[in-house]
Design a protein around this motif. Structure first.
Motif, PDB file in Angstrom:
ATOM      1  N   VAL A  61     -50.698  -4.463  33.227  1.00  0.00           N
ATOM      2  CA  VAL A  61     -51.591  -4.191  34.163  1.00  0.00           C
ATOM      3  C   VAL A  61     -51.147  -3.371  35.301  1.00  0.00           C
ATOM      4  O   VAL A  61     -51.590  -2.251  35.644  1.00  0.00           O
ATOM      5  CB  VAL A  61     -52.580  -5.355  34.536  1.00  0.00           C
ATOM      6  CG1 VAL A  61     -53.805  -4.899  35.592  1.00  0.00           C
ATOM      7  CG2 VAL A  61     -53.157  -6.038  33.446  1.00  0.00           C
ATOM      8  N   ALA A  62     -50.155  -3.873  36.080  1.00  0.00           N
ATOM      9  CA  ALA A  62     -49.588  -3.289  37.191  1.00  0.00           C
ATOM     10  C   ALA A  62     -48.987  -1.988  36.796  1.00  0.00           C
ATOM     11  O   ALA A  62     -49.344  -0.728  37.502  1.00  0.00           O
ATOM     12  CB  ALA A  62     -48.612  -3.928  38.004  1.00  0.00           C
ATOM     13  N   GLU A  63     -48.290  -1.629  35.687  1.00  0.00           N
ATOM     14  CA  GLU A  63     -47.931  -0.190  35.440  1.00  0.00           C
ATOM     15  C   GLU A  63     -49.010   0.348  34.844  1.00  0.00           C
ATOM     16  O   GLU A  63     -49.082   1.648  35.181  1.00  0.00           O
ATOM     17  CB  GLU A  63     -46.866  -0.775  34.204  1.00  0.00           C
ATOM     18  CG  GLU A  63     -46.239   0.734  33.496  1.00  0.00           C
ATOM     19  CD  GLU A  63     -45.091   0.302  32.225  1.00  0.00           C
ATOM     20  OE1 GLU A  63     -45.147   1.371  31.639  1.00  0.00           O
ATOM     21  OE2 GLU A  63     -44.880  -0.726  32.240  1.00  0.00           O
TER      22      GLU A  63
ATOM     23  N   ARG B 188     -51.856   0.630  36.061  1.00  0.00           N
ATOM     24  CA  ARG B 188     -52.580   0.862  37.523  1.00  0.00           C
ATOM     25  C   ARG B 188     -51.688   2.336  37.832  1.00  0.00           C
ATOM     26  O   ARG B 188     -52.289   3.157  38.486  1.00  0.00           O
ATOM     27  CB  ARG B 188     -52.843  -0.123  38.467  1.00  0.00           C
ATOM     28  CG  ARG B 188     -53.229   0.222  39.765  1.00  0.00           C
ATOM     29  CD  ARG B 188     -54.352   0.979  39.646  1.00  0.00           C
ATOM     30  NE  ARG B 188     -54.865   1.512  41.141  1.00  0.00           N
ATOM     31  CZ  ARG B 188     -55.383   0.771  42.062  1.00  0.00           C
ATOM     32  NH1 ARG B 188     -55.632  -0.622  42.017  1.00  0.00           N
ATOM     33  NH2 ARG B 188     -55.559   1.234  43.254  1.00  0.00           N
ATOM     34  N   ALA B 189     -50.260   1.905  38.156  1.00  0.00           N
ATOM     35  CA  ALA B 189     -49.470   2.987  38.537  1.00  0.00           C
ATOM     36  C   ALA B 189     -49.616   4.371  37.904  1.00  0.00           C
ATOM     37  O   ALA B 189     -49.616   5.361  38.463  1.00  0.00           O
ATOM     38  CB  ALA B 189     -48.023   2.514  38.538  1.00  0.00           C
TER      39      ALA B 189
ATOM     40  N   ASP C 271     -53.085   5.734  38.894  1.00  0.00           N
ATOM     41  CA  ASP C 271     -52.860   6.565  40.134  1.00  0.00           C
ATOM     42  C   ASP C 271     -52.152   7.557  40.145  1.00  0.00           C
ATOM     43  O   ASP C 271     -52.389   8.811  40.736  1.00  0.00           O
ATOM     44  CB  ASP C 271     -52.322   5.479  41.285  1.00  0.00           C
ATOM     45  CG  ASP C 271     -53.003   4.380  41.591  1.00  0.00           C
ATOM     46  OD1 ASP C 271     -54.492   4.487  41.345  1.00  0.00           O
ATOM     47  OD2 ASP C 271     -52.816   3.316  42.157  1.00  0.00           O
TER      48      ASP C 271
ATOM     49  N   TYR D 100     -57.413  -3.819  32.754  1.00  0.00           N
ATOM     50  CA  TYR D 100     -57.245  -2.484  32.911  1.00  0.00           C
ATOM     51  C   TYR D 100     -58.714  -2.004  33.412  1.00  0.00           C
ATOM     52  O   TYR D 100     -58.617  -0.956  34.368  1.00  0.00           O
ATOM     53  CB  TYR D 100     -57.198  -1.890  31.424  1.00  0.00           C
ATOM     54  CG  TYR D 100     -55.900  -2.247  30.887  1.00  0.00           C
ATOM     55  CD1 TYR D 100     -54.578  -2.518  31.449  1.00  0.00           C
ATOM     56  CD2 TYR D 100     -55.633  -1.895  29.375  1.00  0.00           C
ATOM     57  CE1 TYR D 100     -53.823  -2.902  30.862  1.00  0.00           C
ATOM     58  CE2 TYR D 100     -54.498  -1.816  28.756  1.00  0.00           C
ATOM     59  CZ  TYR D 100     -53.413  -2.463  29.508  1.00  0.00           C
ATOM     60  OH  TYR D 100     -52.181  -2.670  28.778  1.00  0.00           O
TER      61      TYR D 100
ATOM     62  N   GLN E  40     -58.915  -2.163  37.227  1.00  0.00           N
ATOM     63  CA  GLN E  40     -57.768  -1.439  37.970  1.00  0.00           C
ATOM     64  C   GLN E  40     -58.426  -0.019  37.758  1.00  0.00           C
ATOM     65  O   GLN E  40     -58.086   0.890  38.869  1.00  0.00           O
ATOM     66  CB  GLN E  40     -56.377  -1.386  37.311  1.00  0.00           C
ATOM     67  CG  GLN E  40     -55.617  -2.769  37.563  1.00  0.00           C
ATOM     68  CD  GLN E  40     -55.748  -3.045  38.856  1.00  0.00           C
ATOM     69  OE1 GLN E  40     -55.256  -2.336  39.632  1.00  0.00           O
ATOM     70  NE2 GLN E  40     -56.011  -4.335  39.307  1.00  0.00           N
TER      71      GLN E  40
END
Length: 295
Positions: free
Chosen positions: A154-156, A158-159, A162, A235, A238
């Motif tokens: 999930v963090a990847e 979002r990155a 962005d 996902y 985010q």
């Protein structure tokens, strides 16, 4: 019986009807030669203030209209976003009603198999187009990997989202952006796992993280599907947060696409996964309400 478009001017009836028949056939010939399967939209009036002059779509196979033309390939004329075909009232066609000057100025940069990591490159293409309305639907391929472990964290995710949105904000700061939630893929399993045709199609490798062993009730398979469902929810959270961070020029659909109750009659009968024309139409209808142009 031949169609009216097959009639040409080689044979003309004698007598006093000749002039009328020639005129009628000439009009038919002009109509047939002018278009085929594309009818002109009704003329619009003066474009409302803020109407886009160029439209661009970013995303994956869903936005390319994949599988909506009876074969498993992209069919961009049926795209919910930029399609120009008659069977889907896409965002582009709705905007064209208001601004005939938009004709031919819709660009589809979505690609089958694209993940969030591809978004920045697609956004760069939209900047080159000078797009002032951009739709974004991404994430299904980040989820539909071979296993839960292979899914994009999930963090990847979002990155990467962005990064793509940053390209748009810096390159086209006045453009309006619509970010769309992911469809409820888990529901597709719910409505299709008892259908032998769907299960047979899914065995060819369609979204294995969710749809592998579709009929299994084994604890491991149930746990896998629950993890998939949770990852898609992550996902979507985010996507909403990324749109908020973008600023006032970005709109999120509020989860409206995820709430569509996709049934098997909204997906094509080849892979029982990608939307057919009815599914694309439903996507267009629901997402249009969040576009900012529907008011």
């Amino acid at each position: 019986m031949p169609s009216l478009c097959a009639v040409r001017l080689g044979k003309v009836m004698p007598g006093r009807w000749t002039t009328a028949v020639v005129s009628l056939l000439a009009l038919v010939a002009l109509a047939c030669d002018a278009g085929g399967d594309a009818a002109p939209r009704p003329p619009g009036g003066t474009p409302p203030p803020g109407s886009p002059k160029v439209v661009a779509a970013l995303g994956d196979s869903i936005t390319t209209g994949f599988g909506s033309c009876l074969v498993l390939t992209s069919c961009e004329r049926n795209s919910w976003s930029t399609g120009d075909g008659l069977r889907v009232d896409s965002h582009y066609r709705r905007l064209l009603d208001r601004n005939p000057g938009l004709r031919g100025k819709a660009h589809n940069h979505a690609r089958p198999g694209a993940r969030a990591a591809a978004l920045a490159g697609q956004a760069e293409a939209a900047v080159r187009d000078r797009a002032d309305y951009v739709t974004v639907l991404i994430g299904a391929n980040d989820a539909c990997r071979g296993s839960i472990d292979a899914m994009t964290p999930v963090a990847e995710f979002r990155a990467e989202v962005d990064r793509g949105l940053r390209v748009l904000r810096e390159g086209r700061p006045k453009a309006r952006v619509l970010v769309v939630s992911l469809p409820n893929l888990y529901r597709l399993w719910e409505v299709g796992h008892d259908d032998s045709r769907a299960v047979r199609a899914w065995r060819r490798g369609v979204c294995p993280a969710l749809l592998a062993e579709a009929t299994s009730t084994a604890p491991a398979d149930r746990t896998r599907r629950a993890a998939f469902r949770e990852r898609v929810a992550g996902y979507n959270s985010q996507l909403a947060a990324a749109c908020r961070a973008y600023g006032s020029r970005c709109r999120y659909d509020g989860g409206a696409t995820h709430r569509i109750r996709f049934d098997l009659d909204l997906v094509n009968p080849l892979d029982y996964f990608h939307p057919n024309t009815a599914g694309q139409s439903r996507l267009a209808e629901v997402t249009w309400r969040s576009s900012g142009y529907a008011d």
